[in-house]
Design an enzyme around this catalytic site. Structure first.
Site, PDB file in Angstrom:
ATOM      1  N   PHE A 226       3.717  -5.515   0.385  1.00  0.00           N
ATOM      2  CA  PHE A 226       3.588  -5.044   1.763  1.00  0.00           C
ATOM      3  C   PHE A 226       3.994  -3.588   1.811  1.00  0.00           C
ATOM      4  O   PHE A 226       5.142  -3.243   1.533  1.00  0.00           O
ATOM      5  CB  PHE A 226       4.436  -5.853   2.758  1.00  0.00           C
ATOM      6  CG  PHE A 226       4.226  -5.358   4.163  1.00  0.00           C
ATOM      7  CD1 PHE A 226       3.165  -5.824   4.933  1.00  0.00           C
ATOM      8  CD2 PHE A 226       5.047  -4.377   4.712  1.00  0.00           C
ATOM      9  CE1 PHE A 226       2.930  -5.325   6.216  1.00  0.00           C
ATOM     10  CE2 PHE A 226       4.813  -3.873   5.999  1.00  0.00           C
ATOM     11  CZ  PHE A 226       3.763  -4.353   6.745  1.00  0.00           C
TER      12      PHE A 226
ATOM     13  N   ASP B 176       8.650   2.056  -3.240  1.00  0.00           N
ATOM     14  CA  ASP B 176       8.637   1.894  -1.792  1.00  0.00           C
ATOM     15  C   ASP B 176       9.937   1.193  -1.397  1.00  0.00           C
ATOM     16  O   ASP B 176      10.055  -0.024  -1.488  1.00  0.00           O
ATOM     17  CB  ASP B 176       7.415   1.090  -1.340  1.00  0.00           C
ATOM     18  CG  ASP B 176       7.390   0.889   0.178  1.00  0.00           C
ATOM     19  OD1 ASP B 176       8.389   1.225   0.843  1.00  0.00           O
ATOM     20  OD2 ASP B 176       6.370   0.377   0.693  1.00  0.00           O
TER      21      ASP B 176
ATOM     22  N   LYS C  77      12.408   3.154   7.970  1.00  0.00           N
ATOM     23  CA  LYS C  77      13.278   2.191   8.647  1.00  0.00           C
ATOM     24  C   LYS C  77      14.719   2.692   8.866  1.00  0.00           C
ATOM     25  O   LYS C  77      14.942   3.471   9.768  1.00  0.00           O
ATOM     26  CB  LYS C  77      13.231   0.844   7.918  1.00  0.00           C
ATOM     27  CG  LYS C  77      11.828   0.223   8.053  1.00  0.00           C
ATOM     28  CD  LYS C  77      11.724  -1.221   7.647  1.00  0.00           C
ATOM     29  CE  LYS C  77      10.367  -1.779   8.074  1.00  0.00           C
ATOM     30  NZ  LYS C  77       9.542  -2.315   6.996  1.00  0.00           N
TER      31      LYS C  77
HETATM   32  C1  LIG Z   1       8.056  -1.947   6.889  1.00  0.00           C
HETATM   33  C2  LIG Z   1       7.564  -1.493   5.598  1.00  0.00           C
HETATM   34  C3  LIG Z   1       6.577  -0.499   5.487  1.00  0.00           C
HETATM   35  C4  LIG Z   1       5.874   0.071   6.693  1.00  0.00           C
HETATM   36  O1  LIG Z   1       6.708   0.726   7.586  1.00  0.00           O
HETATM   37  P1  LIG Z   1       6.197   1.003   9.078  1.00  0.00           P
HETATM   38  O2  LIG Z   1       7.264   1.883   9.651  1.00  0.00           O
HETATM   39  O3  LIG Z   1       6.095  -0.315   9.761  1.00  0.00           O
HETATM   40  O4  LIG Z   1       4.879   1.683   8.973  1.00  0.00           O
HETATM   41  C5  LIG Z   1       6.221  -0.051   4.230  1.00  0.00           C
HETATM   42  N1  LIG Z   1       6.774  -0.584   3.127  1.00  0.00           N
HETATM   43  C6  LIG Z   1       7.710  -1.558   3.188  1.00  0.00           C
HETATM   44  C7  LIG Z   1       8.298  -2.077   1.917  1.00  0.00           C
HETATM   45  C8  LIG Z   1       8.123  -2.060   4.414  1.00  0.00           C
HETATM   46  O5  LIG Z   1       9.030  -3.045   4.468  1.00  0.00           O
END
Ligand SMILES: *Cc1c(COP(=O)(O)O)cnc(C)c1O
Length: 424
Positions: A146, A233, A274
């Site tokens: 994701f 990520d 986040k």
């Molecule tokens: C939440 C998330 C995203 C996307 O972030 P948004 O601010 O919702 O666009 C990307 N990578 C990971 C691992 C995430 O948990």
């Protein structure tokens, strides 16, 4: 209707139902206030927040130091765009690059934008420094990843809901099994146009899949061997969530208040979002050293809001809180306690198959078919008992409270969870 006007849960839900796109399926609870590890609904009922806005609110709801920084900066200067310099961006860039140990940062707003930025950076680097022929660069990604919701990102998702009828998709991605080093090396061997390996150190959305010990370090070593950029990520795992400043810190000497993220694995490109802002404002960032970041020149990438002074002031405050309150250390300690308490419990109970996770990013897997509503129903009961959590994919419930939680509160949450499962 004025924002300050009081409305009932039913009214709030009906308004969203009628006027909002139905792109989410929220648990039926309407929140109107948050403080620390708690949130309150419109009727004043108090809950433990066990989702933390998908790990954005690591520092707790409405942390006074972050809110103060927001208020001060909001009444001074909020947005200049990058057409002009502002007097906060440079300070933020210095602070945050030292904090995470990179030469440079590229500021964006949401996680998905930062992932997009990392992909563009990786491709450009491949063409301009590695000599991969234009438009042929490929990036390896993992199954059940994701990384966000843009068209390019869903192009390499294997979640049918996320993809169906959103094509045509972006090319240039190769999907391999997560936590499989043989698959990774096979992919490297099969092509000489591989530019990067994009990976989540723990797959959060997929259901908190923690890879085997040493996977990340070995994957990084393979990336070095085949001259491929390792892109982490850490939008969900970063900023103390897993008991380390970064999940790629592995078992370094952290958790240490003064740790600057001495890595077990040092990504070539690091993506954060986040909790970078404590959930107060959308702030994301891409980190890399000069050799990589210098391929992006004026006019080649940007964002109107990226690097705005309000975002920068909020993020500096949010990162101060992480160190001042030793949140990585706390997440490490409470995470171990949480898993050991739940482990003891599930041995006496057959509704829950297992508990897994790292730091305060954990999940329980329910002993039922993937398409049953057990996880959802259990979350409704948890809500009734004062704890808010949400199912992820399949029959899995993620447990990710704010990291400002104390031991007494955590044990209180453990008893709510045990009681709810026992009564189910
Ligand atoms: C939440 C998330 C995203 C996307 O972030 P948004 O601010 O919702 O666009 C990307 N990578 C990971 C691992 C995430 O948990």
């Amino acid at each position: 209707m004025m924002v300050s006007e009081k409305i009932s849960s039913e009214q709030a839900i009906n308004l969203e139902e009628k006027y909002g796109a139905h792109n989410y399926h929220p648990l039926p609870v309407v929140l109107s206030k948050g403080e620390g590890v708690y949130v309150w609904d419109v009727d004043g009922k108090k809950y433990y927040d066990f989702l933390s806005a998908y790990s954005a609110v690591n520092q707790g709801h409405c942390h006074p130091k972050i809110i103060n920084a927001l208020q001060d900066q909001a009444s001074t200067l909020t947005l200049t765009s990058r057409a002009f310099y502002n007097d906060v961006l440079g300070k933020y860039e210095e602070y945050v690059t030292n904090y995470f140990g990179f030469d440079k940062v590229l500021p964006m707003n949401t996680g998905a934008e930062a992932v997009e930025t990392a992909i563009k950076l990786c491709r450009k680097y491949a063409y301009e420094k590695k000599g991969i022929p234009e438009n042929e660069a490929e990036i390896i990604v993992c199954e059940n990843n994701f990384h966000g919701r843009t068209t390019t990102i869903i192009s390499f998702s294997n979640d049918e809901d996320a993809r169906k009828n959103f094509g045509p998709f972006t090319e240039g991605f190769i999907k391999i099994e997560y936590d499989n080093l043989i698959a990774l090396e096979d992919a490297f061997k099969s092509s000489n146009t591989i530019a990067g390996f994009l990976v989540e150190p723990i797959q959060g959305e997929a259901g908190v899949y923690v890879p085997s010990e040493g996977y990340l370090a070995k994957a990084k070593a393979l990336c070095e061997k085949y001259d491929v950029l390792f892109i982490a990520d850490e939008v969900q795992t970063g900023v103390a969530r897993t008991g380390r400043l970064l999940a790629t810190c592995g078992n370094c000497s952290c958790p240490d208040k003064n740790c600057s993220g001495t890595p077990e694995v040092k990504p070539d490109i690091l993506i954060l979002g986040k909790a970078l802002s404590g959930g107060v404002y959308p702030v994301s960032a891409v980190f890399a050293n000069n050799e990589i970041m210098e391929v992006i020149k004026p006019g080649q990438h940007g964002s109107t809001f990226g690097g705005n002074p309000l975002a920068c002031a909020v993020a500096i405050a949010a990162l101060h809180v992480v160190k001042d309150e030793a949140l990585a250390q706390n997440a490490d300690r409470l995470g171990n306690l949480f898993r050991s308490e739940l482990q003891k419990f599930i041995e006496t109970n057959d509704l829950i198959k297992l508990v897994r996770g790292k730091g305060l990013l954990n999940a329980i897997v329910i002993n039922d078919t993937e398409d049953s509503s057990t996880a959802w129903d259990l979350c409704l009961k948890l809500r009734d008992n004062g704890l808010l959590a949400k199912p992820t994919h399949g029959n899995i419930i993620r447990f990710a409270p704010p990291l400002v939680m104390n031991e007494e509160q955590l044990l209180d949450c453990v008893s709510i969870i045990k009681k709810t499962i026992s009564e189910f």
